[in-house]
Design an enzyme around this catalytic site. Structure first.
Site, PDB file in Angstrom:
ATOM      1  N   THR A 187      12.276   3.983  -7.095  1.00 11.21           N
ATOM      2  CA  THR A 187      10.976   3.865  -6.428  1.00 11.21           C
ATOM      3  C   THR A 187      11.045   2.653  -5.503  1.00 11.21           C
ATOM      4  O   THR A 187      11.724   1.670  -5.827  1.00 11.21           O
ATOM      5  CB  THR A 187       9.849   3.633  -7.446  1.00 11.21           C
ATOM      6  OG1 THR A 187      10.149   2.438  -8.161  1.00 11.21           O
ATOM      7  CG2 THR A 187       9.736   4.772  -8.420  1.00 11.21           C
ATOM      8  N   GLU A 336       8.321   9.990  -9.057  1.00 12.43           N
ATOM      9  CA  GLU A 336       8.237  10.335 -10.482  1.00 12.43           C
ATOM     10  C   GLU A 336       7.859  11.791 -10.721  1.00 12.43           C
ATOM     11  O   GLU A 336       7.939  12.277 -11.856  1.00 12.43           O
ATOM     12  CB  GLU A 336       7.193   9.429 -11.160  1.00 12.43           C
ATOM     13  CG  GLU A 336       7.601   7.970 -11.313  1.00 12.43           C
ATOM     14  CD  GLU A 336       7.298   7.103 -10.098  1.00 12.43           C
ATOM     15  OE1 GLU A 336       7.186   7.642  -8.991  1.00 12.43           O
ATOM     16  OE2 GLU A 336       7.188   5.879 -10.266  1.00 12.43           O
ATOM     17  N   LYS A 445     -13.082  -3.450  -3.684  1.00 13.68           N
ATOM     18  CA  LYS A 445     -14.186  -3.514  -4.637  1.00 13.68           C
ATOM     19  C   LYS A 445     -15.295  -4.387  -4.050  1.00 13.68           C
ATOM     20  O   LYS A 445     -15.224  -5.598  -4.076  1.00 13.68           O
ATOM     21  CB  LYS A 445     -13.683  -4.055  -5.975  1.00 13.68           C
ATOM     22  CG  LYS A 445     -12.678  -3.084  -6.580  1.00 13.68           C
ATOM     23  CD  LYS A 445     -12.006  -3.594  -7.826  1.00 13.68           C
ATOM     24  CE  LYS A 445     -10.944  -2.603  -8.254  1.00 13.68           C
ATOM     25  NZ  LYS A 445      -9.578  -2.974  -7.921  1.00 13.68           N
ATOM     26  N   TRP A 450     -16.748   0.951  -5.154  1.00 11.10           N
ATOM     27  CA  TRP A 450     -15.426   1.090  -4.554  1.00 11.10           C
ATOM     28  C   TRP A 450     -15.506   1.662  -3.148  1.00 11.10           C
ATOM     29  O   TRP A 450     -16.215   2.627  -2.897  1.00 11.10           O
ATOM     30  CB  TRP A 450     -14.561   2.027  -5.412  1.00 11.10           C
ATOM     31  CG  TRP A 450     -14.098   1.413  -6.683  1.00 11.10           C
ATOM     32  CD1 TRP A 450     -14.445   0.188  -7.172  1.00 11.10           C
ATOM     33  CD2 TRP A 450     -13.204   2.003  -7.646  1.00 11.10           C
ATOM     34  NE1 TRP A 450     -13.828  -0.030  -8.381  1.00 11.10           N
ATOM     35  CE2 TRP A 450     -13.061   1.065  -8.698  1.00 11.10           C
ATOM     36  CE3 TRP A 450     -12.518   3.210  -7.712  1.00 11.10           C
ATOM     37  CZ2 TRP A 450     -12.251   1.310  -9.810  1.00 11.10           C
ATOM     38  CZ3 TRP A 450     -11.718   3.463  -8.815  1.00 11.10           C
ATOM     39  CH2 TRP A 450     -11.584   2.519  -9.844  1.00 11.10           C
TER      40      TRP A 450
HETATM   41  P1  AMP Z   1       6.967   7.610  -3.470  1.00 16.47           P
HETATM   42  O1  AMP Z   1       7.291   7.512  -4.903  1.00 16.47           O
HETATM   43  O2  AMP Z   1       7.655   6.601  -2.622  1.00 16.47           O
HETATM   44  O3  AMP Z   1       7.147   8.999  -2.961  1.00 16.47           O
HETATM   45  O4  AMP Z   1       5.410   7.260  -3.306  1.00 16.47           O
HETATM   46  C1  AMP Z   1       4.448   7.980  -3.990  1.00 16.47           C
HETATM   47  C2  AMP Z   1       3.078   7.563  -3.540  1.00 16.47           C
HETATM   48  O5  AMP Z   1       2.837   7.938  -2.181  1.00 16.47           O
HETATM   49  C3  AMP Z   1       1.966   8.242  -4.302  1.00 16.47           C
HETATM   50  O6  AMP Z   1       1.729   7.641  -5.549  1.00 16.47           O
HETATM   51  C4  AMP Z   1       0.805   8.075  -3.343  1.00 16.47           C
HETATM   52  O7  AMP Z   1       0.229   6.784  -3.434  1.00 16.47           O
HETATM   53  C5  AMP Z   1       1.454   8.205  -1.991  1.00 16.47           C
HETATM   54  N1  AMP Z   1       1.286   9.579  -1.480  1.00 16.47           N
HETATM   55  C6  AMP Z   1       2.178  10.574  -1.492  1.00 16.47           C
HETATM   56  N2  AMP Z   1       1.661  11.679  -0.904  1.00 16.47           N
HETATM   57  C7  AMP Z   1       0.410  11.370  -0.526  1.00 16.47           C
HETATM   58  C8  AMP Z   1      -0.657  12.089   0.129  1.00 16.47           C
HETATM   59  N3  AMP Z   1      -0.521  13.344   0.543  1.00 16.47           N
HETATM   60  N4  AMP Z   1      -1.819  11.433   0.323  1.00 16.47           N
HETATM   61  C9  AMP Z   1      -1.988  10.150  -0.072  1.00 16.47           C
HETATM   62  N5  AMP Z   1      -1.034   9.427  -0.673  1.00 16.47           N
HETATM   63  C10 AMP Z   1       0.156  10.024  -0.894  1.00 16.47           C
END
Ligand code: AMP
Length: 550
Positions: A187, A336, A445, A450
């Site tokens: 990640t 994940e 906040k 929110w």
């Molecule tokens: P990653 O593990 O780098 O793919 O990041 C995952 C995170 O990207 C998620 O927990 C979200 O916060 C964000 N994310 C992925 N897809 C979207 C989406 N369609 N809209 C908003 N946030 C997203």
């Protein structure tokens, strides 16, 4: 007593995907942009043959089942060969994100204990600098032909094509337990060290079925996919595997993700589907703005685009549809979750709906696909109703959802009911569409209520002069936090804060309106192209909002 079914228990292995593609879709093309600008046309049959040779090479280099093999590589057929050969022989492909900070790369290569690094020559300098720190790495292989290989200060360095040329072809893919690890990805971690997500053959094959399902990404044999999401980011959303499952043509653009190159690839290869993060599409539209004749070309076969990784701004959804006749499918997920978890396809009730209402549906992150359970919970851990209002943290569970980070006990990332917390804040509407309102740490906040930074960013992005926008919470003596809007204007555009707030005032609740607007030349991003709000918050930590009475 229960009765066992009498069906075959064939293990779900990644090698089976490749064998299927080679047997039933052997002539289907794989087009790659290689190092140095060379375009190579391969196909699934050739890819399978070369992956078999590569498996011999790997075995010859001492790679054993379970060993980790790293890549620092762009989207090419060579990288795809590694996807299949490494996993196919029972080893684990660790796709390293080259955009991570060098210390993070050293950290994750060491943490994963990678033994070999396969790399594109663009990353040669980076690796030469890092090599002394990469204690577990015994060998480096450059993804090039022998005559392209420069003299580099790297131990046991070879050229990929030379190794392949010398290898036998007749590799037989071994059968093993489908729960065996196949690939890993760290990640990007905006705080703390990156954490390893370890995918299995079973999770990967099941996830591929979801990508091919009609209400998944609908990937099929009639598709030509332009992979504009990097193969070092969550296995390029699983598409390299799903494309083999259905026999789709793939266009692998190397590092060429600029608007002009993407447009040329979409047009010249007859792509029907593409996938990428919003930033990539903003680049495409910037190019089309500067080349207005291009966008009217009737040659595009593109009919859908998958947008994920960050919220798909409405402006992108509208422009794709109005200018190019392309339907935007928004998808939400994370490393994940392999990553597909929710996908924004339409329901029968949306047919014939006014465009404005339909776009609003596409702006949501979508509905759970079979295989991933999605629910929202309040701070006390109570499940919230799907009423389109109750905002809480999303938790997920399913066979392609992580149970523990690499190096920790199985199940250790889950709560007592087997849910994984995502850190994303959302509500779910009565039709089951998830609407992400924020990352839990990015929510603003204000006076106990929110404010969604994502909603505000989306509205700001709708202004024609805005290139990029970010909203963060800044300390406020009366309201604890209030929103600050940070904008990168489009090149050459003149824009004022007052103009911006005037544009937003009828589009958001009054008390959500940002207290101030600042303009910057660029915004900080993570290695996966997401806004790095921690850095932005740090940058504006001492800012006094004009509304703050203190
Ligand atoms: P990653 O593990 O780098 O793919 O990041 C995952 C995170 O990207 C998620 O927990 C979200 O916060 C964000 N994310 C992925 N897809 C979207 C989406 N369609 N809209 C908003 N946030 C997203």
């Amino acid at each position: 007593m229960s009765l066992s079914g009498l069906m075959q228990s064939k293990q779900l292995l990644i090698s089976g995907l490749l064998t299927h593609a080679a047997t039933h879709h052997g002539d289907v093309e794989l087009v790659s942009q290689l190092y140095g600008g060379e375009v190579r046309r391969s196909n699934w049959r050739t890819l399978a043959q070369r992956a078999q040779k590569l498996a011999h090479v790997l075995a010859g280099l001492g790679v054993k089942p379970g060993d980790r093999v790293a890549t620092l590589a762009w989207n090419t057929d060579r990288h795809l060969e590694l996807y299949y050969a490494v996993a196919g022989m029972g080893a684990v492909l660790h796709t390293v994100n080259p955009r991570l900070f060098p210390e993070q790369i050293a950290y994750i290569v060491d943490h994963a204990a990678d033994g070999i690094v396969f790399f594109d020559l663009d990353f040669a300098d980076l690796l030469v600098k890092l090599a002394p720190q990469l204690k577990t790495v015994k060998r480096f292989v450059a993804l090039c032909r022998p005559e392209q290989l420069p003299a580099l200060d790297l131990p046991h360095l070879s050229a990929y094509e030379a190794l392949l040329d010398a290898a036998d072809e007749d590799y037989v893919w071994p059968e093993f337990d489908e729960n065996t690890a196949s690939s890993m990805c760290y990640t990007s971690g905006t705080t703390g060290n990156p954490k390893g997500v370890l995918y299995s053959h079973r999770s990967t094959v099941l996830h591929s079925f979801a990508a091919c399902a009609a209400d998944g990404l609908g990937l099929c044999a009639r598709d030509c996919v332009l992979l504009a999401v990097p193969m070092f980011h969550v296995n390029a959303w699983g598409v390299p595997y799903a494309s083999a499952m259905c026999g789709a043509k793939m266009v692998l653009p190397g590092s060429a993700l600029s608007g002009d190159k993407l447009f040329a690839a979409l047009r010249d290869e007859g792509c029907t589907l593409s996938l990428g993060v919003p930033t990539v599409w903003l680049g495409l539209f910037q190019y089309l703005d500067q080349h207005p004749l291009e966008r009217d070309l009737p040659k595009l076969r593109l009919n859908r685009v998958v947008v994920g990784g960050s919220a798909a701004p409405r402006a992108i959804i509208e422009r794709f549809e109005k200018q190019l006749g392309v339907f935007v499918i928004q998808a939400w997920g994370m490393s994940e979750t392999s990553p597909l978890a929710t996908i924004s396809n339409l329901l029968p009730k949306h047919e014939g709906q006014p465009l404005d209402e339909r776009y609003a549906v596409q702006c949501r992150q979508g509905r759970a696909i079979y295989g991933v359970e999605v629910a929202v919970f309040d701070a006390e851990g109570r499940a919230l109703p799907h009423d389109g209002q109750s905002v809480g943290e999303i938790r997920v569970r399913g066979p392609w959802v992580l149970s523990a980070y690499y190096g920790t006990e199985p199940g250790s990332a889950l709560d007592a009911q087997g849910w994984l917390s995502t850190g994303d804040v959302a509500y779910i509407d009565p039709d089951g569409y998830v609407q992400i309102t924020d990352r839990s740490k990015d929510v603003i906040k204000s006076g106990g209520e929110w404010i969604s930074s994502i909603d505000l960013e989306n509205v700001a992005l709708g202004h024609p002069k805005v290139g990029e926008a970010a909203v963060i919470g800044v300390a406020h003596s009366k309201w604890q936090e209030r929103p600050l809007l940070v904008i990168v204007p489009k090149p050459g555009a003149e824009l004022t804060g007052a103009e911006m707030l005037d544009f937003m005032k009828d589009r958001v609740a009054r008390w959500w309106l940002p207290d101030d607007v600042v303009f910057v030349d660029e915004l900080p991003h993570t290695a996966t192209g997401k806004l790095l709000k921690t850095a932005l918050r740090e940058q504006f930590r001492n800012l006094r909002l004009s509304t703050d009475p203190a």
